[in-house]
Scaffold this motif. Structure first.
Motif, PDB file in Angstrom:
ATOM      1  N   LEU A   1       0.819  -1.209   0.000  1.00 15.70           N
ATOM      2  CA  LEU A   1       0.000   0.000   0.000  1.00 15.70           C
ATOM      3  C   LEU A   1       0.854   1.261   0.000  1.00 15.70           C
TER       4      LEU A   1
ATOM      5  N   TYR B   1       2.497   1.644  -3.442  1.00 11.09           N
ATOM      6  CA  TYR B   1       1.525   2.152  -4.414  1.00 11.09           C
ATOM      7  C   TYR B   1       1.317   3.654  -4.227  1.00 11.09           C
ATOM      8  N   ALA B   2       1.186   4.075  -2.988  1.00  7.68           N
ATOM      9  CA  ALA B   2       0.970   5.503  -2.732  1.00  7.68           C
ATOM     10  C   ALA B   2       2.151   6.343  -3.211  1.00  7.68           C
TER      11      ALA B   2
ATOM     12  N   GLU C   1       2.204   6.348  -7.203  1.00  9.00           N
ATOM     13  CA  GLU C   1       1.086   7.069  -7.812  1.00  9.00           C
ATOM     14  C   GLU C   1       0.874   8.455  -7.221  1.00  9.00           C
TER      15      GLU C   1
ATOM     16  N   SER D   1      -0.309  11.950  -8.945  1.00 11.94           N
ATOM     17  CA  SER D   1      -1.694  12.336  -9.245  1.00 11.94           C
ATOM     18  C   SER D   1      -2.367  13.076  -8.101  1.00 11.94           C
TER      19      SER D   1
ATOM     20  N   SER E   1      -4.396  12.151  -6.013  1.00 11.70           N
ATOM     21  CA  SER E   1      -5.822  11.847  -5.990  1.00 11.70           C
ATOM     22  C   SER E   1      -6.243  11.351  -4.611  1.00 11.70           C
ATOM     23  N   ALA E   2      -7.564  11.287  -4.411  1.00 16.12           N
ATOM     24  CA  ALA E   2      -8.086  10.787  -3.139  1.00 16.12           C
ATOM     25  C   ALA E   2      -7.680   9.337  -2.911  1.00 16.12           C
ATOM     26  N   ALA E   3      -7.590   8.550  -4.016  1.00 20.16           N
ATOM     27  CA  ALA E   3      -7.213   7.143  -3.891  1.00 20.16           C
ATOM     28  C   ALA E   3      -5.800   6.998  -3.319  1.00 20.16           C
ATOM     29  N   VAL E   4      -4.911   7.919  -3.707  1.00 18.79           N
ATOM     30  CA  VAL E   4      -3.536   7.871  -3.196  1.00 18.79           C
ATOM     31  C   VAL E   4      -3.525   8.115  -1.696  1.00 18.79           C
ATOM     32  N   TRP E   5      -4.277   9.123  -1.238  1.00 19.23           N
ATOM     33  CA  TRP E   5      -4.315   9.431   0.189  1.00 19.23           C
ATOM     34  C   TRP E   5      -4.937   8.291   0.990  1.00 19.23           C
ATOM     35  N   VAL E   6      -5.998   7.689   0.439  1.00 22.34           N
ATOM     36  CA  VAL E   6      -6.640   6.565   1.123  1.00 22.34           C
ATOM     37  C   VAL E   6      -5.682   5.375   1.203  1.00 22.34           C
ATOM     38  N   THR E   7      -4.971   5.125   0.109  1.00 25.07           N
ATOM     39  CA  THR E   7      -4.014   4.016   0.103  1.00 25.07           C
ATOM     40  C   THR E   7      -2.880   4.251   1.090  1.00 25.07           C
TER      41      THR E   7
END
Length: 490
Positions: A214, A217-218, A221, A224, A226-232
């Motif tokens: 995780l 991945y953050a 990525e 970007s 993005s919200a997905a990066v912060w969540v990850t």
């Protein structure tokens, strides 16, 4: 009591088996970086996909290598080793046939699982099979042949990429496995499985791998935002916290926290993180720099990277003997500083770089620094814990080095502003490379500072000495064996 003699036919078969098995993993780790530009071009992959091509393998290997050693202790070292070789070969075949980058990344992750089974298993087979009088010599021959394999790896990788194609970098593992597995089943005795001591710490291994995945991945990525990066990223931190909690509260964890009660052990692992983060980032980016910016062919780039490995092959054993007399503080301080100087010299490598005046001096200094520090680092790890925990301590140190390289490969492109297509634009990649080398050098200087302030001047008397006196891997310290450690199970 192991009773196989090295001079016997069975002894030679065991040595051949372990060399073939470990060579599969060692060759793979040394040649893939050279193939990255061609992989990116043929699969139309961006920089993130190339990062994952390297990191997917290191991720599963770093997260599962301690568990892999425990499986061999429990169920039989030959059995787990053979499973690892077959698994690794099947995943290599999948890599070689991958139609796109996503399949290649998945296959690389599966390769890492196989590597986690066969890497500790190859040394464990030697220690479980050979008579005590022959064991040190057997380990020496095993590490020596492995060193020769590591030395020819970049050259072989470059030749394969330039000739038959990058897919053969992976497909080469299949015939090696077809030789290794029948020999192992016919000639290698199975070691006794250890007594049952409860269930394995699978939860700890899963949480460790999840946290690494995780967070990696953050980092990859993060461009970007993005919200997905912060969540990850948040999920990665949560998995890391959960891993620490689980290991502290299980009766027999995979990674017993009390081993870090030794200040020396904690310090040398922090040094390991610094040193191997710099090494991982350096070799990942340099293989690209030589081809993308300097215009080297894959074969020329692979050959260009030989000096550090050759120096390790020739002098690593002598470095260990010298450190026995001087104590670990001096080599663990001077070695990282030499490597830091080498990385600063690498900033001279740009378009049309001359090998003799621009590349070779930096690599010679780099190799000298690595020779100076690697053997003393392993000896200090072993000297920091009880003899019964030597194998576990070495496994933790090896996994820490792999995790450090994993994070470096993920983070350096972000820190230096590399875009997804940077490796296709020589000027952009060169600019980022010139920023990355000082960052890696600064991390090495931090490692030298930690060594000077935290490492004892002399090793503990009567501490275990490394059996692997010769080591040529550029991205990990050697694995050392020891008595079966119950804390590796739960």
């Amino acid at each position: 009591m192991p009773d196989v003699r090295l001079a016997s036919p069975k002894g030679r078969w065991i040595l051949l088996t372990t060399v073939l098995g470990s060579s599969m993993a060692l060759l793979d780790s040394t040649v893939v970086n050279v193939a990255l530009p061609r992989i990116g071009r043929d699969l139309d992959a961006g920089l993130a996909a190339l990062q994952w091509t390297v990191n997917a393998y290191m991720l599963t290997l770093a997260g599962l290598i301690l568990l892999g050693g425990s499986l061999g202790d429990r169920y039989g070292r030959r059995k787990v080793f053979v499973i690892g070789v077959v698994w690794f070969a099947a995943a290599s075949l999948m890599c070689g046939l991958a139609p796109d980058a996503n399949v290649l990344i998945l296959a690389r992750a599966l390769q890492g699982v196989g590597g986690a089974l066969l890497t500790p298993g190859s040394l464990a087979l030697i220690q479980a099979s050979f008579h005590l009088d022959d064991r040190s010599r057997a380990v020496g021959l095993w590490s020596g042949f492995g060193g020769v394999g590591a030395a020819i790896g970049p050259f072989l990788g470059g030749w394969l990429v330039e000739g038959p194609g990058w897919r053969w970098v992976f497909l080469l593992n299949v015939p090696l496995a077809l030789i290794c597995v029948p020999v192992a089943l016919r000639h290698v005795p199975e070691s006794d499985a250890g007594p049952a001591r409860g269930r394995f710490d699978v939860l700890g291994a899963v949480l460790c791998a999840a946290a690494l995945a995780l967070l990696t991945y953050a980092l990859i990525e993060a461009r970007s935002a993005s919200a997905a990066v912060w969540v990850t990223a948040a999920a990665g931190v949560a998995a890391a916290v959960a891993f620490v909690y689980v290991e502290r509260h299980r009766p027999n964890p995979m990674l017993p926290p009390d081993i870090f009660a030794s200040r020396q052990f904690t310090a040398v692992n922090l040094v390991t993180l610094c040193v191997y983060a710099a090494f991982g980032g350096f070799f990942f980016l340099t293989a690209l720099q030589l081809q993308v910016v300097a215009g080297y062919s894959p074969l020329a780039a692979g050959t260009a990277l030989l000096p550090p490995t050759v120096l390790m092959l020739l002098f690593s054993s002598r470095s260990g003997a010298l450190a026995d007399r001087t104590g670990p503080r001096l080599p663990l301080t001077v070695g990282p500083l030499l490597c830091a100087a080498a990385l600063l010299l690498m900033t001279r490598v740009g378009p049309d770089a001359d090998y003799l005046t621009d590349v070779l001096p930096a690599l010679l200094v780099m190799g000298t620094g690595m020779v100076t520090l690697v053997a003393p680092l392993t000896a200090t790890v072993l000297a920091s814990v009880d003899t019964a925990r030597a194998g576990l301590a070495s496994g933790i140190n090896n996994a820490a080095a792999r995790a450090a390289g994993l994070v470096a490969v993920a983070a350096l492109p972000l820190l230096t502003g590399m875009g997804p297509d940077a490796y296709r634009v020589p000027a952009a990649f060169n600019s980022s490379f010139d920023k990355a080398m000082p960052i890696c050098a600064a991390v090495l200087v931090l490692g030298a500072f930690l060594s000077f302030t935290q490492i004892h001047r002399r090793p503990t008397p009567d501490c275990p000495r490394p059996e692997c006196r010769m080591h040529c891997s550029l991205t990990t310290p050697p694995l050392e064996g020891g008595e079966a450690e119950p804390a590796a199970r739960a």
